[in-house]
Write an enzyme that holds these catalytic residues in place. Structure first.
Site, PDB file in Angstrom:
ATOM      1  N   VAL A   1       1.137  -1.602  -0.197  1.00 27.98           N
ATOM      2  CA  VAL A   1      -0.453  -0.044  -0.236  1.00 27.98           C
ATOM      3  C   VAL A   1       0.746   1.200  -0.123  1.00 27.98           C
ATOM      4  O   VAL A   1       0.537   2.298  -0.235  1.00 27.98           O
ATOM      5  CB  VAL A   1      -1.196  -0.398   1.258  1.00 27.98           C
ATOM      6  CG1 VAL A   1      -1.966  -1.238   1.148  1.00 27.98           C
ATOM      7  CG2 VAL A   1      -0.230   0.152   2.288  1.00 27.98           C
TER       8      VAL A   1
ATOM      9  N   ASN B   1      -7.842  -0.875   4.713  1.00 31.26           N
ATOM     10  CA  ASN B   1      -7.578  -1.068   6.002  1.00 31.26           C
ATOM     11  C   ASN B   1      -6.462  -1.985   6.808  1.00 31.26           C
ATOM     12  O   ASN B   1      -6.421  -1.968   7.447  1.00 31.26           O
ATOM     13  CB  ASN B   1      -8.859  -2.775   5.951  1.00 31.26           C
ATOM     14  CG  ASN B   1      -8.622  -3.777   7.253  1.00 31.26           C
ATOM     15  OD1 ASN B   1      -9.169  -3.416   8.273  1.00 31.26           O
ATOM     16  ND2 ASN B   1      -7.624  -4.938   7.281  1.00 31.26           N
TER      17      ASN B   1
ATOM     18  N   TYR C   1       2.106   5.486  15.474  1.00 32.42           N
ATOM     19  CA  TYR C   1       0.592   4.255  15.374  1.00 32.42           C
ATOM     20  C   TYR C   1      -0.717   5.724  15.468  1.00 32.42           C
ATOM     21  O   TYR C   1      -1.078   6.475  14.673  1.00 32.42           O
ATOM     22  CB  TYR C   1       0.460   3.274  15.836  1.00 32.42           C
ATOM     23  CG  TYR C   1      -0.875   2.592  16.172  1.00 32.42           C
ATOM     24  CD1 TYR C   1      -1.023   2.378  14.750  1.00 32.42           C
ATOM     25  CD2 TYR C   1      -1.693   3.259  16.453  1.00 32.42           C
ATOM     26  CE1 TYR C   1      -1.731   1.486  14.739  1.00 32.42           C
ATOM     27  CE2 TYR C   1      -3.488   2.553  16.408  1.00 32.42           C
ATOM     28  CZ  TYR C   1      -3.301   1.816  15.418  1.00 32.42           C
ATOM     29  OH  TYR C   1      -4.903   1.320  14.997  1.00 32.42           O
TER      30      TYR C   1
ATOM     31  N   LYS D   1      -2.670   7.216  12.605  1.00 31.61           N
ATOM     32  CA  LYS D   1      -4.148   7.730  12.849  1.00 31.61           C
ATOM     33  C   LYS D   1      -4.875   8.939  13.233  1.00 31.61           C
ATOM     34  O   LYS D   1      -6.268   8.801  11.979  1.00 31.61           O
ATOM     35  CB  LYS D   1      -4.332   6.582  13.585  1.00 31.61           C
ATOM     36  CG  LYS D   1      -4.271   4.727  13.435  1.00 31.61           C
ATOM     37  CD  LYS D   1      -4.599   4.773  12.174  1.00 31.61           C
ATOM     38  CE  LYS D   1      -4.859   2.728  11.754  1.00 31.61           C
ATOM     39  NZ  LYS D   1      -5.635   2.559  10.663  1.00 31.61           N
TER      40      LYS D   1
ATOM     41  N   VAL E   1      -9.782  -5.376  19.070  1.00 30.40           N
ATOM     42  CA  VAL E   1     -10.072  -6.687  18.415  1.00 30.40           C
ATOM     43  C   VAL E   1      -9.243  -7.553  18.272  1.00 30.40           C
ATOM     44  O   VAL E   1      -7.862  -6.990  18.139  1.00 30.40           O
ATOM     45  CB  VAL E   1     -10.566  -6.222  16.909  1.00 30.40           C
ATOM     46  CG1 VAL E   1     -10.936  -7.565  15.802  1.00 30.40           C
ATOM     47  CG2 VAL E   1     -11.205  -4.595  16.785  1.00 30.40           C
TER      48      VAL E   1
ATOM     49  N   THR F   1      -7.266 -10.312  16.877  1.00 31.50           N
ATOM     50  CA  THR F   1      -6.625 -10.506  16.089  1.00 31.50           C
ATOM     51  C   THR F   1      -5.013 -10.030  16.087  1.00 31.50           C
ATOM     52  O   THR F   1      -4.663  -9.642  17.263  1.00 31.50           O
ATOM     53  CB  THR F   1      -6.515  -8.582  14.753  1.00 31.50           C
ATOM     54  OG1 THR F   1      -5.656  -7.471  15.528  1.00 31.50           O
ATOM     55  CG2 THR F   1      -8.052  -8.494  14.856  1.00 31.50           C
TER      56      THR F   1
END
Length: 241
Positions: free
Chosen positions: A58, A84, A149, A153, A182, A184
């Protein structure tokens, strides 16, 4: 709504794989994109011809152009984009490096920017065109040791708003989901346990719950929603002072 075709990044596992699964269940044709080529191919194998695996870095403009071209070659159009893909990088300010900081920004913010640009011609021509960016509760309040991070964001949050304002008159909706913790691979087991212990809901979110939010924002049920920020965090933001 006519046939929908979505490009989803970070699709090999976790939230991305759940988004692909949910969109496929909704009858959407999907270009599932990721750098993890082997995992990506395995994750989409069950879906047949309506989901294709497309390798994508990306952070590369040329790779984005190729991914959009592959999608259009296969399905004839592109109507939806789900940015995503993301990286979680933790370091105290004193320990952060320019390389670590820039790496987070390139994936988490530059990537969605390049994706919107690459898809723009197709989205302008589409009926019910929509973009969903995966943001974070780290862009609602600040978490210590998340300079790279969190700031990336926050920037993505701003990009979402600017894109929504600029593209609304062109028939393109742009929204963001703000996942909390989450379950993951992005979160290691120790971090998951700690977050469960401090959660007001007593658990982590499931990837499918984020996928449900994304699917709604892409759907015609959300046709009057743009510039929206949908927080899906089990109440995490309620605890942030």
């Amino acid at each position: 709504m006519s046939q929908r075709i979505a490009l989803v990044t970070g699709a090999a596992r976790g939230q991305g794989a759940a988004i692909v699964r949910r969109l496929h269940a909704d009858g959407v044709r999907v270009a599932a994109c990721d750098l993890l080529a082997d995992e990506l191919s395995a994750s989409v194998e069950e879906f047949g011809d309506d989901v294709i695996a497309v390798p994508l870095d990306v952070t590369s403009e040329l790779a984005w152009q190729a991914a959009v071209a592959s999608t259009v070659d296969r399905f004839g159009a592109l109507t939806s984009l789900v940015n995503n893909a993301g990286v979680l990088h933790r370091a105290a300010l004193a320990d952060e490096t320019p390389e670590g900081f820039e790496g987070s920004w390139r994936v988490n913010c530059l990537g969605p920017f390049l994706g919107i640009r690459a898809a723009l011609e197709q989205l302008r021509a589409a009926e019910g065109a929509a973009v969903v960016n995966t943001c974070s509760t780290g862009a609602v309040r600040a978490f210590p040791n998340h300079a790279a991070y969190g700031s990336s964001k926050w920037a993505l949050r701003g990009l979402t708003q600017v894109a929504a304002a600029e593209l609304a008159t062109q028939g393109i909706r742009v929204n963001a989901v703000f996942p909390g913790p989450v379950e993951t691979p992005m979160l290691d087991p120790a971090t998951q346990r700690r977050l469960v212990e401090t959660s007001v809901s007593g658990r982590l979110g499931k990837p499918a719950e984020i996928a449900d939010a994304v699917a709604f924002l892409l759907s015609d049920q959300a046709s009057f929603i743009t510039g929206s920020e949908l927080v899906v965090d089990g109440g995490q933001s309620l605890q942030i002072g």
